[in-house]
Structures are given as C-alpha cells and as structure tokens.
Design an enzyme around this catalytic site. Structure first.
Site, PDB file in Angstrom:
ATOM      1  N   GLY A   1      35.708  39.940  41.133  1.00 32.09           N
ATOM      2  CA  GLY A   1      35.807  41.286  41.692  1.00 32.09           C
ATOM      3  C   GLY A   1      34.546  41.630  42.454  1.00 32.09           C
TER       4      GLY A   1
ATOM      5  CD1 TRP B   1      42.531  45.103  44.058  1.00 32.52           C
ATOM      6  CD2 TRP B   1      43.252  44.139  45.941  1.00 32.52           C
ATOM      7  NE1 TRP B   1      41.607  45.368  45.042  1.00 32.52           N
ATOM      8  CE2 TRP B   1      42.041  44.794  46.215  1.00 32.52           C
ATOM      9  CE3 TRP B   1      43.906  43.472  46.980  1.00 32.52           C
ATOM     10  CZ2 TRP B   1      41.440  44.790  47.473  1.00 32.52           C
ATOM     11  CZ3 TRP B   1      43.320  43.456  48.240  1.00 32.52           C
ATOM     12  CH2 TRP B   1      42.097  44.123  48.470  1.00 32.52           C
ATOM     13  CG  ASN B   2      41.455  39.372  46.557  1.00 31.05           C
ATOM     14  OD1 ASN B   2      41.530  39.106  45.362  1.00 31.05           O
ATOM     15  ND2 ASN B   2      40.426  39.036  47.298  1.00 31.05           N
TER      16      ASN B   2
ATOM     17  CD  GLU C   1      33.846  32.294  41.020  1.00 30.99           C
ATOM     18  OE1 GLU C   1      33.343  32.342  42.158  1.00 30.99           O
ATOM     19  OE2 GLU C   1      33.774  31.303  40.285  1.00 30.99           O
ATOM     20  CG  LEU C   2      30.200  38.899  41.280  1.00 32.24           C
ATOM     21  CD1 LEU C   2      28.809  39.415  40.952  1.00 32.24           C
ATOM     22  CD2 LEU C   2      31.252  39.626  40.457  1.00 32.24           C
TER      23      LEU C   2
ATOM     24  CD  GLU D   1      33.689  41.407  50.231  1.00 32.65           C
ATOM     25  OE1 GLU D   1      33.292  42.240  49.395  1.00 32.65           O
ATOM     26  OE2 GLU D   1      34.253  40.363  49.899  1.00 32.65           O
TER      27      GLU D   1
ATOM     28  CE  LYS E   1      40.940  45.505  34.460  1.00 37.17           C
ATOM     29  NZ  LYS E   1      42.156  46.024  35.118  1.00 37.17           N
TER      30      LYS E   1
ATOM     31  CB  CYS F   1      35.903  36.802  47.795  1.00 36.82           C
ATOM     32  SG  CYS F   1      36.773  35.349  47.216  1.00 36.82           S
TER      33      CYS F   1
END
Ligand code: NAD
Length: 500
Positions: free
Chosen positions: A248, A167-168, A270-271, A403, A191, A304
């Site tokens: 996410g 969502w960011n 991409e975490l 984080e 999704k 992130c």
C-alpha cells in the site's frame, strides 16, 4: 450508511454465481459484521451499487486472529508436499474460473476484462510457483569449531500472518502473499481493501471448496476510516500475529511500522513508487512506445511500478512524443465489461482529482497537453479521466515529485546521462525504474546506478511470480515472489547437537 440509487446484479454475469460472496470469512464460516453494519460497494465504471458489504469491528479481526492461531499447529505439521497439493488445486481452480474471477475483478476495480483475466493468470502463477518452491525450503548444516558437535539450521513457519493489500491488484496482491505464507506453513488473516473485497472473498470460496481447513485462511472486510484503522491496530498489537505483510502507500506503511513495534512484528512492506522511465537517443522507439504503454497505462496507470516520470532524450523527444500520442489517442475508454475497451475508470473520485491536479499544475508551469487532459463527467458517479500525454513538462512540478496513480504520461526532456540518473534518483521512493537503449555498456551502467529495487531494460513489464519484487528507500523492504519470497514467512531455527 447511504447506498447508490442504481444497482448491478453481478451474480447474473457469472457462470458460477457462488463465487460472489458478500460476507467475511472467519474460521471457515461466512459472517456478517457482528453488529450488522454494512457499507456500499459501487462499480467505478457506472456508479452502480454492487453489494452492501460487512463493516467489521476490531473484535472480529481478533476472532479471525484467534482462528488462525488455533489452525496453525495442524497446518504447520503438514508436509510441504501436502501444502503444495493445496496450492496446485487453487492454481487449477483459478484457471478454471478465470472468466468469473476476472468479471468480479473488472466490476469492482474497473480494469478491462481482458486485463482482469490477465491479473487472474498472474495471481494463479504465485500458487504454481510457491507450490514448487515450498518443496525446496532447504535448511543448512554448518561445520562446528567444537569437537563432537553438529549444527543444523531448519526452516519453520513464522506463524500467523496479517496480510494487508490494496485495491489496484485485488487478486494478485493477495496471492503474492498468501501463496508463500501457506506454502511455508503459516496461517493468514487477510484484510481486504474496502474498494475491492469481492476478489479476496472469491479466493476464500476456492479455499473452502478444496478443503483448506477452517482458520487457515480468513478474510475480514470493513470500509475505510475508523474500523480500517482499528483492524490495522489489532493486527499490529495482537501478540498472536507474528508477521505483517503490507502492500500500500508509504504513509500507511510508516504507521503500521510504528504500531507493530509494540509486539516486534516481522514486517515486509511493498510501498509507493515514482518510477523513472528513461529513453536514450539510441533506443528502439517502437519498442519504447510499447514499453511506456505497458508500464504507464496498465490498470489505468494505477500500479506501483508505473512509469511516473518519462525522461526522453532531446534528439528523439518530438518523434517519440508523436508516436506515443498516436497510440494513446486511439485508446478506447469505458466500462471494462464492454468489448474493445482498453482503459477503464480510476477506482474512485479521489483518484480522478489527483490526476486533474497534476495536469493543471504542470500546465500552469508551462507543460502542453498533446492528448487528453480532462476528466470525463458522465454524471453518474463514474470515475474516468482521459488518457493523457503532456510535453515540455518542467523539472519542478507535482507530477515530478508525487506518484500520480492515473493515466497521465508526462514527458521530460534530457541531454546528459549523469543528469538523468541524478533526476531519476531524486525521489525519496525507489521501487522500479526503466531504461531503453541499444548500448549494452550503458544499460548495465545505468541499471546499476538507479536507486530502485527493480530495473526493466528495454521492457515495461517486470512483474512475474519468479522474481524478487520489492523496493528500496521509502518504497519499503522485504521481497515478494522468487526464491526469497517464501523466506519472508519463515524463521531459521538452529539445532546444535553436542556430545557425539
Ligand atoms: P493505502 O495504503 O491507503 O491502502 C492499502 C491497504 O491498507 C488497504 O487495504 C487499506 O484498507 C489498508 N489501510 C489503510 N489504512 C490502514 C490502517 N491505518 N491500518 C491498516 N490498514 C490500513 O493505499 P491505496 O491507496 O489503497 O493503494 C495505493 C498505494 O499502494 C500506492 O501508493 C501504490 O504505489 C501502493 N502499491 C504498492 C505496491 C507494491 O508492490 N509496492 C503494489 C500496489 C500498490
């Protein structure tokens, strides 16, 4: 499911209200949840209900995958030039509708309108970049050791791709995946995140308008919880899906990897990050303050690649803290649709609680609050936290390890280059890192030693469509953007010709 008492008429804020859609998009059709269940979508700046959104069950994710599989051969058979033309049209429509797309994004996510429009420009740049890059997916010819034999390697689309996004960056995280996937000849099931489905659906409207064939782009929507997990399972376990591209958190990445093993999915992840931002004593301090603000406070600290641990050399520590505090103290916090607001809300109350926990933990261990430090309770369900600067932050505390994902700048002191590199690398994740210095040798030395996928030297902004974005360690693998981004959606096929 319950709904908030206030509601917001988002359509009335748009010059093209048809961009505001509250149904999913499967096989070229706008559809509600098959069993009619909805969930409330609220504005994080006001707590108002924006819309009741479809809470789709797993069977509809399977339908979307079927549609993508059916649409695949014809889309893959187009020339790269034909697919490029679609992407250029999407780029142009995104620019044309930037105000409306930005408004939708601002209302569902909270980031200030100017910043939201900046995200639309960034999101559109992936269309432009990949429209060009799709034309250059060259193969290879490889000399053979066998007489009369030729080897050719051609690039082919990997197939149906499941795109799971956070969502960011409600727009750009989608276009960063969708643009190279479509350019490569893949079809997609997106999704959308429960917090920000409207930006994903607005992109589906644009695809429909330019005539992207039914089934090439599908968007499924559901609330967090059981149906979200079921959607993840379907995307991972359905043999018709060849690849999952996920942005996410690290725990969800681990889960998807486990689930995807049953059908050997190709994955790119991409975490999460925990970026170190190192300011040496020879740095240009004004530039470093600008860099910290760009890196730390964009999207209210919910990125992130955010500076999470800010290391400042002891010789300039007090001076830097003062300069930063002056700027942060002048931020205007509020509803992103209000003129002049520079920091919006966090996306939900869980986000506020995490920042509060990090502040309290650091203060209980000796840190001092220079600016901010408190949540803002408007009594309406909105999710604000004061932009905060902490000094004298101890080496060991929650914000050093996790984080934060919020507007909290913790300043740690250091004296020694080797020590600060060790501290920067002590995290299990490795997405981005930053350093500010005027010393060319040091900038190269430290950049090479940081255990991350991306380093910003004398800048707090690294994201662009043309760069390979991604991490190392527990921040994931695979790259998005740049020349390597499109490869993630292709397979190399060898054709060996003998008897010549
Ligand atoms: P999250 O992992 O909870 O959710 C991300 C997406 O995964 C959402 O669409 C969510 O609905 C979906 N999801 C959650 N559980 C799922 C499951 N079991 N199966 C399938 N899908 C599932 O993360 P978040 O809290 O929404 O986003 C914040 C995180 O994302 C942070 O850790 C941040 O660092 C990371 N992030 C990374 C990047 C990057 O490029 N590396 C960019 C943005 C955000």
């Amino acid at each position: 499911m319950s709904s908030s008492s206030k509601s917001q008429d988002l359509g009335s804020l748009l010059s093209d209200s048809a961009l505001f859609r509250t149904q999913g998009y499967i096989n070229g059709q706008w559809v509600s949840a098959s069993d009619g269940v909805t969930f409330p979508l609220t504005n994080p700046a006001t707590g108002a209900l924006i819309a009741d959104m479809p809470h789709m069950p797993r069977s509809q994710v399977a339908e979307a995958i079927d549609a993508a599989k059916t649409a695949l051969p014809a889309w893959a058979a187009l020339t790269a030039y034909q697919r490029s033309a679609y992407l250029l049209k999407l780029h142009s429509l995104m620019e044309q509708h930037a105000q409306d797309l930005g408004t939708i994004l601002c209302v569902e996510n909270g980031k200030p309108l100017a910043e939201a429009k900046g995200e639309i420009a960034y999101g559109a740049s992936f269309m432009q970049w990949n429209a060009a890059e799709g034309l250059r997916t060259y193969g290879q010819t490889i000399p053979s050791p066998f007489p009369g034999t030729r080897n050719m390697v051609i690039k082919q689309p990997i197939g149906v791709c499941g795109l799971i996004t956070p969502w960011n960056f409600p727009n750009a995280m989608i276009t960063r995946k969708m643009a190279p996937a479509l350019a490569a000849g893949c079809t997609v099931v997106i999704k959308a995140p429960a917090e920000t489905p409207l930006s994903a659906l607005a992109m589906a409207v644009l695809c429909e308008r330019i005539g992207v064939p039914a089934g090439v782009v599908n968007v499924v929507v559901m609330d967090k919880g059981d149906r979200e997990a079921a959607a993840g399972l379907e995307l991972c376990e359905n043999i018709k899906v060849s690849k999952i591209s996920f942005t996410g958190s690290t725990p969800v990445g681990r889960l998807l990897m486990k689930q995807g093993s049953s059908t050997l999915k190709k994955l790119s992840f991409e975490l999460g990050g925990n970026a170190a931002f190192i300011i040496f004593d020879d740095a240009d301090l004004e530039l470093a303050v600008t860099g910290v603000i760009a890196s730390k406070f964009r999207a209210a600290g919910q990125t992130c690649v955010c500076a999470n641990r800010i290391f400042v050399h002891s010789k300039i520590y007090d001076q830097f803290a003062k300069l930063l505090a002056e700027k942060v103290g002048a931020f205007k916090v509020g509803d992103g649709m209000t003129e002049g607001v520079t920091i919006g809300p966090l996306v939900n109350s869980r986000g506020v609680e995490k920042v509060e926990r990090h502040v309290k933990d650091a203060v209980s261990k000796g840190a001092k609050v220079l600016v901010g430090g408190e949540k803002i309770d408007n009594g309406d369900g909105s999710c604000f936290f004061q932009p905060t600067v902490l000094v004298d932050v101890p080496r060991e505390c929650a914000v050093a390890e996790e984080e934060t994902f919020g507007p909290l700048a913790p300043l740690f002191k250091f004296d020694d280059e080797e020590d600060v590199i060790t501290r920067a690398n002590s995290s299990e994740v490795g997405l981005a890192g930053y350093l500010f210095t005027r010393d060319l040798a040091r900038s190269n030395r430290v950049a090479e030693k940081l255990e991350v996928g991306m380093v910003g030297v004398n800048t707090g902004v690294i994201a662009q469509a043309c760069i390979p974005f991604g991490g190392v360690k527990q921040s994931g693998f695979g790259r998005e953007g740049g020349p390597s981004g499109i490869n993630e959606f292709q397979v190399d096929k060898l054709i060996t010709i003998g008897g010549m």
